[in-house]
Design a protein around this motif. Sequence first.
Motif, PDB file in Angstrom:
ATOM      1  N   LEU A 403       0.750  -1.299  -0.016  1.00  0.00           N
ATOM      2  CA  LEU A 403       0.167   0.012  -0.020  1.00  0.00           C
ATOM      3  C   LEU A 403       0.813   1.284   0.092  1.00  0.00           C
ATOM      4  O   LEU A 403       0.503   2.209  -0.957  1.00  0.00           O
ATOM      5  N   LYS A 404       2.065   1.180   0.642  1.00  0.00           N
ATOM      6  CA  LYS A 404       2.797   2.415   0.874  1.00  0.00           C
ATOM      7  C   LYS A 404       3.564   2.647  -0.508  1.00  0.00           C
ATOM      8  O   LYS A 404       3.493   3.757  -1.151  1.00  0.00           O
ATOM      9  N   ALA A 405       3.894   1.274  -1.376  1.00  0.00           N
ATOM     10  CA  ALA A 405       4.289   1.393  -2.697  1.00  0.00           C
ATOM     11  C   ALA A 405       3.226   2.342  -3.791  1.00  0.00           C
ATOM     12  O   ALA A 405       3.689   2.768  -4.551  1.00  0.00           O
ATOM     13  N   ALA A 406       2.009   1.740  -3.509  1.00  0.00           N
ATOM     14  CA  ALA A 406       1.028   2.234  -4.376  1.00  0.00           C
ATOM     15  C   ALA A 406       0.683   3.539  -4.100  1.00  0.00           C
ATOM     16  O   ALA A 406       0.692   4.318  -4.915  1.00  0.00           O
ATOM     17  N   GLU A 407       0.930   4.441  -3.005  1.00  0.00           N
ATOM     18  CA  GLU A 407       0.925   5.666  -2.709  1.00  0.00           C
ATOM     19  C   GLU A 407       1.925   6.341  -3.255  1.00  0.00           C
ATOM     20  O   GLU A 407       1.627   7.466  -3.965  1.00  0.00           O
ATOM     21  N   LYS A 408       3.090   5.767  -3.266  1.00  0.00           N
ATOM     22  CA  LYS A 408       4.378   6.489  -3.941  1.00  0.00           C
ATOM     23  C   LYS A 408       4.253   6.587  -5.461  1.00  0.00           C
ATOM     24  O   LYS A 408       4.463   7.511  -6.202  1.00  0.00           O
ATOM     25  N   GLU A 409       3.597   5.451  -6.105  1.00  0.00           N
ATOM     26  CA  GLU A 409       3.413   5.281  -7.519  1.00  0.00           C
ATOM     27  C   GLU A 409       2.315   6.363  -7.826  1.00  0.00           C
ATOM     28  O   GLU A 409       2.277   6.886  -9.071  1.00  0.00           O
ATOM     29  N   SER A 410       1.450   6.489  -7.147  1.00  0.00           N
ATOM     30  CA  SER A 410       0.204   7.416  -7.317  1.00  0.00           C
ATOM     31  C   SER A 410       1.040   9.020  -7.320  1.00  0.00           C
ATOM     32  O   SER A 410       0.595   9.720  -8.326  1.00  0.00           O
ATOM     33  N   ASP A 414       1.918   7.284 -11.746  1.00  0.00           N
ATOM     34  CA  ASP A 414       1.925   5.685 -12.311  1.00  0.00           C
ATOM     35  C   ASP A 414       0.737   5.125 -12.032  1.00  0.00           C
ATOM     36  O   ASP A 414       0.714   4.258 -11.221  1.00  0.00           O
ATOM     37  N   TYR A 415      -0.553   5.738 -12.501  1.00  0.00           N
ATOM     38  CA  TYR A 415      -1.682   5.166 -11.926  1.00  0.00           C
ATOM     39  C   TYR A 415      -2.110   3.767 -12.240  1.00  0.00           C
ATOM     40  O   TYR A 415      -2.586   3.072 -11.335  1.00  0.00           O
ATOM     41  N   GLU A 416      -1.565   3.277 -13.420  1.00  0.00           N
ATOM     42  CA  GLU A 416      -2.031   1.844 -13.613  1.00  0.00           C
ATOM     43  C   GLU A 416      -1.482   0.931 -12.596  1.00  0.00           C
ATOM     44  O   GLU A 416      -2.013  -0.006 -12.072  1.00  0.00           O
ATOM     45  N   LYS A 417      -0.078   1.220 -12.531  1.00  0.00           N
ATOM     46  CA  LYS A 417       0.717   0.410 -11.327  1.00  0.00           C
ATOM     47  C   LYS A 417       0.201   0.446 -10.238  1.00  0.00           C
ATOM     48  O   LYS A 417       0.107  -0.407  -9.037  1.00  0.00           O
ATOM     49  N   ALA A 418       0.016   1.621  -9.533  1.00  0.00           N
ATOM     50  CA  ALA A 418      -0.743   2.104  -8.400  1.00  0.00           C
ATOM     51  C   ALA A 418      -1.918   1.195  -7.994  1.00  0.00           C
ATOM     52  O   ALA A 418      -2.344   0.808  -6.929  1.00  0.00           O
ATOM     53  N   MET A 419      -2.722   1.064  -9.008  1.00  0.00           N
ATOM     54  CA  MET A 419      -4.144   0.588  -8.976  1.00  0.00           C
ATOM     55  C   MET A 419      -3.842  -0.885  -8.697  1.00  0.00           C
ATOM     56  O   MET A 419      -4.576  -1.429  -7.832  1.00  0.00           O
ATOM     57  N   THR A 420      -2.831  -1.637  -9.454  1.00  0.00           N
ATOM     58  CA  THR A 420      -2.914  -2.825  -9.280  1.00  0.00           C
ATOM     59  C   THR A 420      -2.282  -2.922  -7.572  1.00  0.00           C
ATOM     60  O   THR A 420      -2.717  -4.274  -7.222  1.00  0.00           O
ATOM     61  N   HIS A 421      -1.200  -2.470  -7.480  1.00  0.00           N
ATOM     62  CA  HIS A 421      -0.989  -2.447  -5.902  1.00  0.00           C
ATOM     63  C   HIS A 421      -1.865  -2.211  -4.838  1.00  0.00           C
ATOM     64  O   HIS A 421      -1.911  -2.899  -3.800  1.00  0.00           O
ATOM     65  N   ALA A 449      -6.785   1.156   5.412  1.00  0.00           N
ATOM     66  CA  ALA A 449      -7.411   0.596   4.449  1.00  0.00           C
ATOM     67  C   ALA A 449      -8.613   1.774   3.757  1.00  0.00           C
ATOM     68  O   ALA A 449      -8.763   1.835   2.569  1.00  0.00           O
ATOM     69  N   ALA A 450      -9.001   2.413   4.830  1.00  0.00           N
ATOM     70  CA  ALA A 450     -10.072   3.723   4.375  1.00  0.00           C
ATOM     71  C   ALA A 450      -9.455   4.556   3.308  1.00  0.00           C
ATOM     72  O   ALA A 450      -9.903   4.869   2.425  1.00  0.00           O
ATOM     73  N   LYS A 451      -8.197   5.023   3.618  1.00  0.00           N
ATOM     74  CA  LYS A 451      -7.439   5.955   3.007  1.00  0.00           C
ATOM     75  C   LYS A 451      -7.112   5.190   1.622  1.00  0.00           C
ATOM     76  O   LYS A 451      -7.027   5.854   0.495  1.00  0.00           O
ATOM     77  N   GLY A 452      -6.861   4.048   1.505  1.00  0.00           N
ATOM     78  CA  GLY A 452      -6.222   3.324   0.427  1.00  0.00           C
ATOM     79  C   GLY A 452      -7.561   3.090  -0.646  1.00  0.00           C
ATOM     80  O   GLY A 452      -7.329   3.126  -1.686  1.00  0.00           O
TER      81      GLY A 452
END
Length: 492
Positions: A403-410, A414-421, A449-452
Amino acid sequence: MANSKNSTLPTRPKTAHSVDPKPSLKNYVFTDKLGSGTYATVYKAFKRWGNRQSVAIKCVKKNSLNKASTENLLTEIGLLKKLNHPHIVTLYDFLWDDFYIYIIMEYCSGGDLSQFIRSKRSLPEYIVKRFLQQLVKAMMYLRSHNVAHMDLKPQNILLTAPPNTRLKIGDFGFAKHVDLNDELHIMRGSPLYMAPEIICKGKYDPRVDIWSIGVIMYECLFGRAPFASKSLKELQEKIWDSKPVEIPYGVSISDQCRDLLLKILRRDPDERITFDEFFHHPFVDLEHSPSKDCLTKAIDMVKEAVQNDEKGDYKKAVKLYCESLEYFVPAIRHEENEVKKEALRKRVHDYMKRAEELKLLMKPKRPPPPVRSSSQPEEPNDIDELLSLAEQDDELVAAIKVLKAAEKESEKEDYEKAMTHYELGLNSIIKFIKTEEDGRRKSLMSKLAAKGMDDAEKIKAFLDVKDLKTEETQPKEEDANDSVSSEKCVIQ
């Protein structure tokens, strides 16, 4: 001079060494010769008085007519008198004198499709689709009147002048009133465009017109007919060959276009696509072909888009703005008044500009960096705290890091990769929340989880609309007629 009300054509006796005079009609001035065949010559002409309308006059020598050609001529005249469609050449009148029969028809100044193909060598797919839509509309009309053309080929398809080029089917000399279940046995048509069953089986039905359209479509796309040959012997061998027709290598066409071509060009008529399947094939897409109905549909759609825009439902608004373009583009092509056409382009440009603005509003925002003095120590955030509380649980630590990686990607867009994570991390952490006892760790997991989920929802909404087209993917009408260019062109 006789008129067209007579049901038979008078003939004159053939005499040795007789020389026919040049064709002439007192109400018309003959100008350019447009073409000639075995028993007829076609001239451009205009009326001597009144609006001086240009027409095409087919001049048939009476002494060249045998029984079969007379029947074909009467069939052509009889059918054209009854048929009235924007994509079928209009018959104005027919007259005769002692030497000629004159068929006075609509003049199409763009020449025929054969000349157009030769001038371009091959046509881009979007032009072929545009022509095919017009041809299908004409064929639907003919089928509704139980008429089979029997001689469809590029030379018998005429074009109006640019910029609003329209296709018109002409030369109904071999046409016939025939039901789908009727079998015919007389040889009709041109071998290069003739369905194989006409030659190979000697019996056929109106489905031969579908084959001919497939050959025309093939020639438009690839610059040659599928059975193109250097000799009659080679042509005969290809017609009798049982090998399926193949798409040439090295030419890129869409999957829908390929699918339609291969379904049309089936040698066995029972395996060939039916008229109904052909008319409703997704490549033909009559729903979005230029017509008077397109503008009404586009306006209704854009009204709904504006309403959702005002309510703040940007996702639905963007989708409706973009979907309206699929009707606005053919509506612009259908409009013949250049002032109205340009005004419509400008209005559509404004709608698409608003759609792009809404996309930017929907784009996930980067969180601002925390403000602190240089002497103030950095406080641990919720994720770091949760990581310290979960250090004994490797699976939970992995979910938090995802989830931390997804936040960084966003943040890096890099939204496609963030969405996957986000999807991967949220699925894992929600499982932990269900079994976790109340306490600080569960509270932090729920908060994370709520923020994610909120971030993921924003990203998903943006991804759903970011690639929707807000510009025309084909050249404007005038550009297409001048150069048949395939470059992208914004409506403006």
